[in-house]
Design an enzyme around this catalytic site. Structure first.
Site, PDB file in Angstrom:
ATOM      1  N   GLY A  11       0.826  -1.210   0.000  1.00 24.48           N
ATOM      2  CA  GLY A  11       0.000   0.000   0.000  1.00 24.48           C
ATOM      3  C   GLY A  11       0.855   1.252   0.000  1.00 24.48           C
ATOM      4  O   GLY A  11       2.087   1.208  -0.087  1.00 24.48           O
ATOM      5  N   SER A 125      -4.466   6.776  13.819  1.00 22.48           N
ATOM      6  CA  SER A 125      -4.792   8.002  13.088  1.00 22.48           C
ATOM      7  C   SER A 125      -5.210   9.115  14.032  1.00 22.48           C
ATOM      8  O   SER A 125      -5.778   8.864  15.095  1.00 22.48           O
ATOM      9  CB  SER A 125      -5.946   7.719  12.104  1.00 22.48           C
ATOM     10  OG  SER A 125      -6.439   8.912  11.553  1.00 22.48           O
ATOM     11  N   TYR A 150     -14.801   3.901  10.450  1.00 22.16           N
ATOM     12  CA  TYR A 150     -13.345   3.783  10.228  1.00 22.16           C
ATOM     13  C   TYR A 150     -12.591   4.319  11.457  1.00 22.16           C
ATOM     14  O   TYR A 150     -11.756   3.633  12.033  1.00 22.16           O
ATOM     15  CB  TYR A 150     -12.920   4.557   8.975  1.00 22.16           C
ATOM     16  CG  TYR A 150     -11.448   4.884   8.984  1.00 22.16           C
ATOM     17  CD1 TYR A 150     -11.000   6.151   9.363  1.00 22.16           C
ATOM     18  CD2 TYR A 150     -10.511   3.904   8.694  1.00 22.16           C
ATOM     19  CE1 TYR A 150      -9.641   6.431   9.420  1.00 22.16           C
ATOM     20  CE2 TYR A 150      -9.154   4.182   8.751  1.00 22.16           C
ATOM     21  CZ  TYR A 150      -8.734   5.451   9.129  1.00 22.16           C
ATOM     22  OH  TYR A 150      -7.379   5.728   9.197  1.00 22.16           O
ATOM     23  N   LYS A 154     -10.120   2.415  14.552  1.00 22.97           N
ATOM     24  CA  LYS A 154      -8.775   2.827  15.017  1.00 22.97           C
ATOM     25  C   LYS A 154      -8.775   2.959  16.546  1.00 22.97           C
ATOM     26  O   LYS A 154      -7.868   2.502  17.232  1.00 22.97           O
ATOM     27  CB  LYS A 154      -8.363   4.148  14.364  1.00 22.97           C
ATOM     28  CG  LYS A 154      -8.068   4.039  12.883  1.00 22.97           C
ATOM     29  CD  LYS A 154      -6.945   3.056  12.598  1.00 22.97           C
ATOM     30  CE  LYS A 154      -6.639   2.953  11.129  1.00 22.97           C
ATOM     31  NZ  LYS A 154      -5.645   1.898  10.827  1.00 22.97           N
ATOM     32  N   ASN A 200      -9.310  12.092  -0.936  1.00 13.21           N
ATOM     33  CA  ASN A 200      -8.386  12.964  -0.205  1.00 13.21           C
ATOM     34  C   ASN A 200      -7.909  14.120  -1.083  1.00 13.21           C
ATOM     35  O   ASN A 200      -7.844  14.017  -2.309  1.00 13.21           O
ATOM     36  CB  ASN A 200      -7.177  12.152   0.298  1.00 13.21           C
ATOM     37  CG  ASN A 200      -7.570  11.087   1.324  1.00 13.21           C
ATOM     38  OD1 ASN A 200      -7.107   9.971   1.268  1.00 13.21           O
ATOM     39  ND2 ASN A 200      -8.426  11.436   2.267  1.00 13.21           N
TER      40      ASN A 200
HETATM   41  C1  WQD Z   1      -8.256  17.228   3.956  1.00 13.63           C
HETATM   42  C2  WQD Z   1      -8.961  18.578   3.829  1.00 13.63           C
HETATM   43  C3  WQD Z   1     -11.280  18.423   3.262  1.00 13.63           C
HETATM   44  C4  WQD Z   1     -10.811  16.846  -0.762  1.00 13.63           C
HETATM   45  C5  WQD Z   1      -8.657  11.603   6.007  1.00 13.63           C
HETATM   46  C6  WQD Z   1      -8.950  10.576   7.030  1.00 13.63           C
HETATM   47  C7  WQD Z   1      -7.762  10.383   7.910  1.00 13.63           C
HETATM   48  C8  WQD Z   1      -6.575  10.057   7.072  1.00 13.63           C
HETATM   49  C9  WQD Z   1      -6.349  11.137   6.015  1.00 13.63           C
HETATM   50  C10 WQD Z   1      -6.388   7.668   7.099  1.00 13.63           C
HETATM   51  C11 WQD Z   1     -10.344  18.563   4.444  1.00 13.63           C
HETATM   52  C12 WQD Z   1     -10.491  19.121   2.168  1.00 13.63           C
HETATM   53  C13 WQD Z   1     -10.569  17.294   0.525  1.00 13.63           C
HETATM   54  C14 WQD Z   1     -11.303  17.741  -1.749  1.00 13.63           C
HETATM   55  C15 WQD Z   1     -11.275  19.501  -0.116  1.00 13.63           C
HETATM   56  N1  WQD Z   1      -6.751   8.789   6.470  1.00 13.63           N
HETATM   57  N2  WQD Z   1     -10.790  18.605   0.824  1.00 13.63           N
HETATM   58  N3  WQD Z   1     -11.527  19.044  -1.384  1.00 13.63           N
HETATM   59  O1  WQD Z   1     -10.396  14.082   5.797  1.00 13.63           O
HETATM   60  O2  WQD Z   1      -8.394  15.296   6.838  1.00 13.63           O
HETATM   61  O3  WQD Z   1      -8.369  12.817   6.660  1.00 13.63           O
HETATM   62  O4  WQD Z   1      -7.551  11.231   5.253  1.00 13.63           O
HETATM   63  O5  WQD Z   1      -5.858   7.556   8.143  1.00 13.63           O
HETATM   64  O6  WQD Z   1      -8.066   9.343   8.795  1.00 13.63           O
HETATM   65  O7  WQD Z   1     -10.007  11.067   7.822  1.00 13.63           O
HETATM   66  O8  WQD Z   1      -8.148  14.194   4.614  1.00 13.63           O
HETATM   67  O9  WQD Z   1      -7.483  14.811   2.328  1.00 13.63           O
HETATM   68  O10 WQD Z   1      -9.843  13.972   2.724  1.00 13.63           O
HETATM   69  O11 WQD Z   1      -9.182  16.237   3.500  1.00 13.63           O
HETATM   70  O12 WQD Z   1     -11.492  20.687   0.197  1.00 13.63           O
HETATM   71  O13 WQD Z   1     -11.550  17.384  -2.929  1.00 13.63           O
HETATM   72  O14 WQD Z   1      -9.138  18.847   2.448  1.00 13.63           O
HETATM   73  O15 WQD Z   1     -12.513  19.080   3.467  1.00 13.63           O
HETATM   74  O16 WQD Z   1     -10.568  19.824   5.022  1.00 13.63           O
HETATM   75  P1  WQD Z   1      -8.920  14.177   6.018  1.00 13.63           P
HETATM   76  P2  WQD Z   1      -8.669  14.747   3.211  1.00 13.63           P
END
Ligand code: WQD
Length: 342
Positions: A11, A125, A150, A154, A200
């Site tokens: 991964g 996390s 999820y 954790k 993400n």
């Molecule tokens: C980051 C920021 C979104 C996409 C998640 C999991 C966490 C970890 C990392 C596993 C947020 C904003 C996102 C987009 C945006 N994973 N965003 N437009 O949600 O902080 O964390 O991934 O361990 O457990 O919860 O990461 O990258 O999804 O979002 O504005 O198209 O970017 O709102 O503020 P997140 P993310």
């Protein structure tokens, strides 16, 4: 030579950690069910390190298979456990799938390694903190009710380790609480391979920049933050991988600390969505097309880590900033366009 089992080792974070373990002189064996990664990553790892890790395709949720594997690998001195389902939104839709896989995988490892003097690093996390009451968030902050199945897996997996450590002195565990892993190895030959539309931020940015996706939607700019967009602690995946080597080394010091410890793994700095977009444009010279959209349900407003304890106890500190995170992510996106990995 100590052998480290890396579950989920093909991964995103797992493959970068395998490379750093090999650089640190460890022999590595990977278990992966390839449900969210490609076997071709083994070739990429080998090309970087010059060492082909042992690999077995195996479903960790099958107890008998895990027990048989462990019985065949007596030389394993440590385990780094990445293998888990990790899509927040999907976990809301399919909770049983997430609870079954993420709990059975850990429980089967603990069952198979019972009565063996084995160290285990658990991939946790920052979602265990939810929206912290105080920032930066320390490891002593209260764990809050998870926003998703999820996140709940954790939290409960950490509790399983705490309870197991209490009655099994021969076990030594570390939970690493990641903030937001981004970027790619500087060879640009391993990186994040999201399946379908990236959920993400950073993989969506790079796919939008290369023309694979449309404009980026910034999920809300009406938060109580300096520029209105959410704040996160983004950490370069190679820094994160190195933190796992530091954790294994800590566990090898059998007399150090207690047999269960948790550490934040981030930069200790918060960056907003708009700052990330700006950092990408500045470090790559690529102009991004983005628009402001509605908030995404479940998002916490702002979270970044206090990494003092990790720096002092593990002797680890993040080296890369946003520019390197963005430029490495972009180089990887360009590489994968010309060199699909299957
Ligand atoms: C980051 C920021 C979104 C996409 C998640 C999991 C966490 C970890 C990392 C596993 C947020 C904003 C996102 C987009 C945006 N994973 N965003 N437009 O949600 O902080 O964390 O991934 O361990 O457990 O919860 O990461 O990258 O999804 O979002 O504005 O198209 O970017 O709102 O503020 P997140 P993310």
């Amino acid at each position: 030579m100590n052998t480290i089992l890396v579950t989920g080792g093909t991964g995103y974070i797992g493959s970068h950690t395998v490379v750093e373990l090999q650089k640190a002189g460890y022999d590595v064996v990977i278990i992966d069910n390839l449900s969210n990664s490609s076997i071709g990553i083994l070739d990429q790892i080998t090309a970087i390190s010059g060492i082909r890790p042992q690999f077995e395709q195996l479903d960790l949720a099958d107890e008998a298979l895990v027990i048989d594997f462990v019985a065949r690998h007596e030389g394993i001195s440590g385990v780094i456990h990445f293998a888990a389902y990790k899509a927040v939104g999907e976990s809301v839709q399919y909770p049983v799938k997430y609870y079954r896989n993420n709990f059975y995988s850990l429980i089967n490892l603990l069952t198979a390694f019972a009565n063996r003097d084995v160290d285990l690093v658990f991939s946790s996390s920052c979602t265990v903190y939810g929206q912290p009451d105080r920032l930066p968030v320390t490891e002593e902050a209260p764990v809050k009710k998870a926003e998703s199945p999820y996140g709940n897996t954790k939290q409960i997996c950490e509790e399983i380790l705490v309870d197991t450590a209490k009655v099994n002195a021969n076990y030594r565990f570390i939970s690493l609480r990641y903030f937001n892993p981004v970027g790619a190895h500087d060879s640009a030959t391993i990186g994040e391979l999201p399946i379908g539309v990236p959920q993400n931020l950073v993989p969506f940015i790079t796919q939008s920049a290369i023309g694979k996706r449309g404009p980026i939607t910034v999920y809300g700019n009406d938060y109580n933050t300096p520029d209105g967009s959410c704040i996160r602690d983004y950490i370069h995946v190679v820094d994160l991988a190195k933190a796992h080597v530091a954790a294994i080394r800590r566990l090898e010091q059998k007399s150090a600390g207690s047999n269960y410890e948790a550490f934040n793994v981030g930069t200790g700095t918060g960056s907003s969505v708009l700052e990330v977009i700006n950092a990408f444009e500045t470090s790559t010279g690529v102009k991004l097309d983005y628009k402001i959209g509605p908030r995404r349900p479940g998002d916490v407003e702002q979270v970044w880590g206090d990494v003092t304890k990790t720096e002092q106890v593990l002797g680890w500190k993040a080296a890369y900033g946003l520019p390197e995170m963005m430029s490495s992510a972009w180089k990887w996106e360009q590489y994968i366009k010309e060199n699909p990995i299957t």
